[in-house]
Design an enzyme around this catalytic site. Sequence first.
Site: not given
Length: 760
Positions: A148, A153
Amino acid sequence: MKMAKILLTSSLLLAASSVFAQGKASEYTDADLVWKDDFNGKKLNTKDWNYEFHEPGWVNAELQSYDDSKKNTYLKDGCLVIQALKSEKKDGTSAYTSGRINTQGKHAFTYGRFEARLKVPKGMGFLPAFWMMPDDESYYGQWPKCGEIDIMEVMGQETNKLYGTLHFGEPHGMVQGTRVLDKGNFADEFHTFAVEWEPGEIRWYCDGVNYKTAKDWFTKRPGFGEQTFPAPFDQPFYIIFNVAVGGSWVGYPDETTDFDPKKDDAKMFVDYVKVYQKKEYNENVEKPAKAPVVAKTDASGNMISNQKSAWEFLTAGGGVGSVESDGKNHAIKSTNEGSLEYSVQYVQAKVPLNQGYRYRYSFDAYADAKRTMITGISAPNNSYARRFGDVKVDLTTQKQHFSYEFNMIADSDPECRLEYNCGAQDSTATIYISNIRLEKIGEIDLSFGKKCLPDGNYVFNGNFQEGKNRLGSWEIDNKANAQISVTRDRARMLKVVSPKKAKNEDVIVKQTGIKLEKGKDYIVKFDAYSSKTTNILVKYGDVEQKIRVLQAKTDSKTKALIPGHYEWVYVPESDKEIDFQLLLGSDGATVCVDNVYVKENCVVINGDFDRGDSGWELYANESSKAKFDVVNGAAEVKIDNTGSMDWMIQLKQNGCLLEKGKIYKITLKAKSDLDRTIMLALQRDGAKDDNWYPYSNTLKFNVGREFKEYSWQFTMGMETDPNVIFTISMGAVSGKPISQSHTVTIDSISVIEVQKNEKK
């Protein structure tokens, strides 16, 4: 109010990176642009994007559901807007919705620069993300093995701090970088976020600043070898935008969190997304060599430091306490034991352990009153995997000496952690510890190996995905000077290009020392094709099998070459240790081979666990906590937290064969030191399409403290499937998590074919 569009052209932004970059300047230019979406239309282009649909709690204990509501995901003023919303249900509780879109199956890329200009929501519990996942998550295995890439974020309650992260493993590994703004934040103005992903190196950028670079990662499945670097980051990934509400990392909304749709607090605005790629990339990269792990010891060989500064006292989960220590003698005091074993914790970090050594760990301890504590040595950089422990220590008011020995089989690690966990054990009595020692006492043989892999295969690396040049575990005898390699396409097939007049025995690819048992049926199988129809030989034991490999056919849709499948059964007349040999010299032909297997011809192997954990693996979702061992010939799954779903803990075996129309009988024995329900299924492998159909139906049963035998029968009503997964699920029961530590023990698993006249 119409929002300002991009302030700098992408070429200026890319050029700016050379001025402001702290690390490597970007080398991508507008000439490398291969795809973009600037969201200038009236509605989201579904030729480029998919909406995702998920229920609350699907991952990370998040609160929101995802759907395709135009209230949650829409285009406005040249931006993609993802809006989190809150509503009240009839029972007075709150419901949350949000948006999540992706390009899976429509736009996927291997390597390049991935860039977006956006601004994030603000408020406790919001977690917006710009990230990437593999187009085929099953290729290297379920998350985190598949990999991933988190490009951006930002927590809603800390909008001046950016996170860029890689996830990989197993065990779950992570590389994370952060960037904190000197002024301003990511919610009140637009910023440009990017990742540059190349073979062997991944770089994160914010407004042209290269704030983090990763060059070391891995992936593997438990019991298998490590996939060849740069796996798993050598496959197509797709792009995702979403806004999560709440979760185990970010926390949850509170009274300050504003969901008013007339305001911007709960919205992520994306100005554009762009993808840049070079015409080619050099994939001939090697994993960086790790520096040797050096263990410092005192004159007596003790690896534990007696410096007071080497120790740290920690609390969590309501634990309250303190420690008195001079570095050698330690008094751990608790005034509130908290709700977790580590609520009161005393640790020494940076304890080095070397692979291939046996260690002795010892200490003296007592307490003010009879009580327990838990000790162990963990690996914080590998999801806190246990290198030793956890061991519950029974303490009395009299000083006792405790000593344990263990083998270090995992990779060498300079940052293991010695732990004393004193919380949640029905006591706050002070614990006294002294004479703490950790010392090497010898070397161990790491060549013992398993009889077979967790999928039952006695051939290691039969898919040609492991080791140097992806040829790990194979020995090669190349008398013909043939070209031997593994293809770079996703099939990863062994490729042998023979010169003219080469004979079969001139090119031998083999594995030695495979131990097979008398009287058992073994399936020998592989896939292969050739540039022209030719013969190869397969030798094992006293058998020589001649195989006619046909010229490759082409799939009319994908244009991929279709290999032929070759399979037969071998029954040894005695216990044997064989060499398995592929003789691939073929007079000028090119022969490709893949999926080489020698495995027992049965539905489930090693169901009595007399060969340890061979054939079995434990899946434990990140939100659960469990570990699997074979103890006294039975499988023991120690569970500390089930997670929120039944599937979050599974003891499983892949590659089981069920044939259409046949009747099967499942039997097993099971017990648990906590009364609970568990679940069993023989199910379709849905890793590629999320179809996990249970051929056996979903079989729930209650277990208690005494061993009990359970039995079921079912008919395989679907088409024959050679890739069925046998699973015993031990996660949450009916959606209710279990946080009480307990152990489920399983033995005597059998799945056998029943003749129709035996049916009851």
